[in-house]
Design an enzyme around this catalytic site. Structure first.
Site, PDB file in Angstrom:
ATOM      1  N   SER A 161       5.995   3.566  -2.053  1.00 13.31           N
ATOM      2  CA  SER A 161       7.009   4.453  -1.471  1.00 13.31           C
ATOM      3  C   SER A 161       8.384   3.858  -1.717  1.00 13.31           C
ATOM      4  CB  SER A 161       6.788   4.556   0.037  1.00 13.31           C
ATOM      5  OG  SER A 161       7.893   5.161   0.672  1.00 13.31           O
ATOM      6  N   TYR A 187       6.279  -0.787   7.697  1.00 10.08           N
ATOM      7  CA  TYR A 187       5.922   0.187   6.650  1.00 10.08           C
ATOM      8  C   TYR A 187       6.438  -0.319   5.301  1.00 10.08           C
ATOM      9  CZ  TYR A 187       5.465   4.609   4.068  1.00 10.08           C
ATOM     10  OH  TYR A 187       5.127   5.584   3.145  1.00 10.08           O
TER      11      TYR A 187
END
Ligand SMILES: NC(=O)c1ccc[n+]([C@@H]2O[C@H](COP(=O)([O-])OP(=O)(O)OC[C@H]3O[C@@H](n4cnc5c(N)ncnc54)[C@H](OP(=O)(O)O)[C@@H]3O)[C@@H](O)[C@H]2O)c1
Length: 319
Positions: A161, A187
């Protein structure tokens, strides 16, 4: 195909391709990008295994795709990446069912969840997004090798990501035991780990014809945002140039995974970070995309490989 870019869809990528005779596994295939990736690969004739942790959602996803009469066969299996024992059980079943695996799409993920731990006690985002996929992939290497022997190449696609830009790997405290938990940093760390795993895996398996890629799919409205509140949305939007996020549709979001899995342009290559159906450029402060150098660093990738082996209690690719 039109010039690859932000708006490219899975249909643009898969149109005219045949995956008949190929076997593809997609993790997190009970929602969002995973269902679309499975759909696209099956539409080209691949046998696709949809893997997910929730039986009800998995059955619903399979039923949806079956109703579309796709060319390829659809199979499914349960897989909970947050429990290494369950990963081992799933891998044993998959190896028995699939002597050859051509494509492994490590797509499942959680984002910005409250602090939590996997069954083995690792931070939940790193444990789910990276460690579960690390073990699954390494256990499936015999089937990936077998496929590469037949067709010349097998590919592993790891969904990373742009969020990798929030944080690198903190090897001193990867599980947040000594520092306060930050859901976005966690994350980011997990998505950096996905990119570093692609680098480390590719280096160890390219001689066997197994190539690995990391993918940033774009920003897509899916269930991934289930833990986000209004403040989170504002904070993430602010990290985009001009404070505006540009969203992709789900078929646009899954396009880079399908491109990574099938593109002849990528034959003989690996260890790359891809976005918008292209090889990503280096990240710069003035734009949201691109790849940070720390996410492709071979020394970091080796360190993560050693740590991951230690955590799963097993050694892989020693020759
Ligand atoms: N959407 C975006 O904007 C975006 C941006 C950048 C990167 N990504 C990456 O793209 C990937 C797919 O995301 P998405 O947007 O499609 O998200 P999604 O709609 O939330 O789907 C995620 C999938 O992962 C599964 N999953 C979560 N925890 C799991 C576990 N412990 N074991 C097995 N499966 C598990 C989910 O299963 P359940 O349904 O049971 O929860 C679901 O099937 C993720 O890796 C994400 O980080 C997405």
């Amino acid at each position: 195909m039109p010039n690859p870019g932000f708006e490219t869809t899975t249909s643009d990528i898969i149109s005219g391709q045949s995956l008949v005779g190929k076997v593809a596994l997609v993790t997190g295939a009970s929602a969002g990008l995973g269902i679309e990736t499975a759909r696209s690969l099956a539409s080209a004739g691949a046998t696709v295994y949809l893997l997910a942790r929730d039986r009800r959602k998995l059955d619903a996803a399979v039923s949806t795709l079956q109703a579309e009469s796709l060319a390829g066969q659809l199979e499914c299996a349960l897989l909970d990446l947050a429990d290494l024992d369950q990963v081992r059980t799933a891998a044993t079943g998959l190896l028995a069912a699939c002597p050859r695996i051509d494509l492994l799409i490590n797509n499942a993920g959680v984002m910005a969840c409250p602090q939590g731990a996997t069954a083995q006690g690792h931070e939940l985002q790193l444990g789910t997004n990276h460690l579960g996929h690390f073990l699954l992939t390494c256990l499936l290497l015999p089937a990936l090798r077998a496929a590469a022997q037949v067709s010349g190449e097998a590919r592993v696609i790891n969904l990373s990501s742009a969020g990798h830009r929030f944080a690198g790997m903190d090897f001193d405290d990867p599980d947040y035991q000594r520092r306060p938990y930050d859901k976005w940093q966690a994350y980011g760390q997990s998505k950096t780990a996905n990119a570093l795993f692609s680098v480390g895996l590719d280096a160890r398996t390219r001689a066997d014809g197994i190539r690995a890629f990391a993918v940033h799919p774009g920003a897509i409205m899916t269930e991934l945002g289930r833990h986000m509140n209004d403040d989170d949305m504002k904070q993430v939007a602010a990290s985009f140039p001009g404070g505006k996020m540009r969203f992709k549709s789900i078929p646009q979001g899954a396009a880079t995974s399908v491109w990574a899995a099938t593109s002849s342009e990528l034959a003989g290559r690996g260890g790359l970070y891809l976005e918008d159906c292209q090889i990503a450029e280096a990240a710069t402060a003035d734009r949201a995309g691109g790849v940070e150098s720390y996410a492709l660093d071979t020394a970091m990738a080796d360190r993560l490989w050693q740590l991951s082996q230690q955590w799963v209690g097993q050694t892989f690719c020693t020759n």
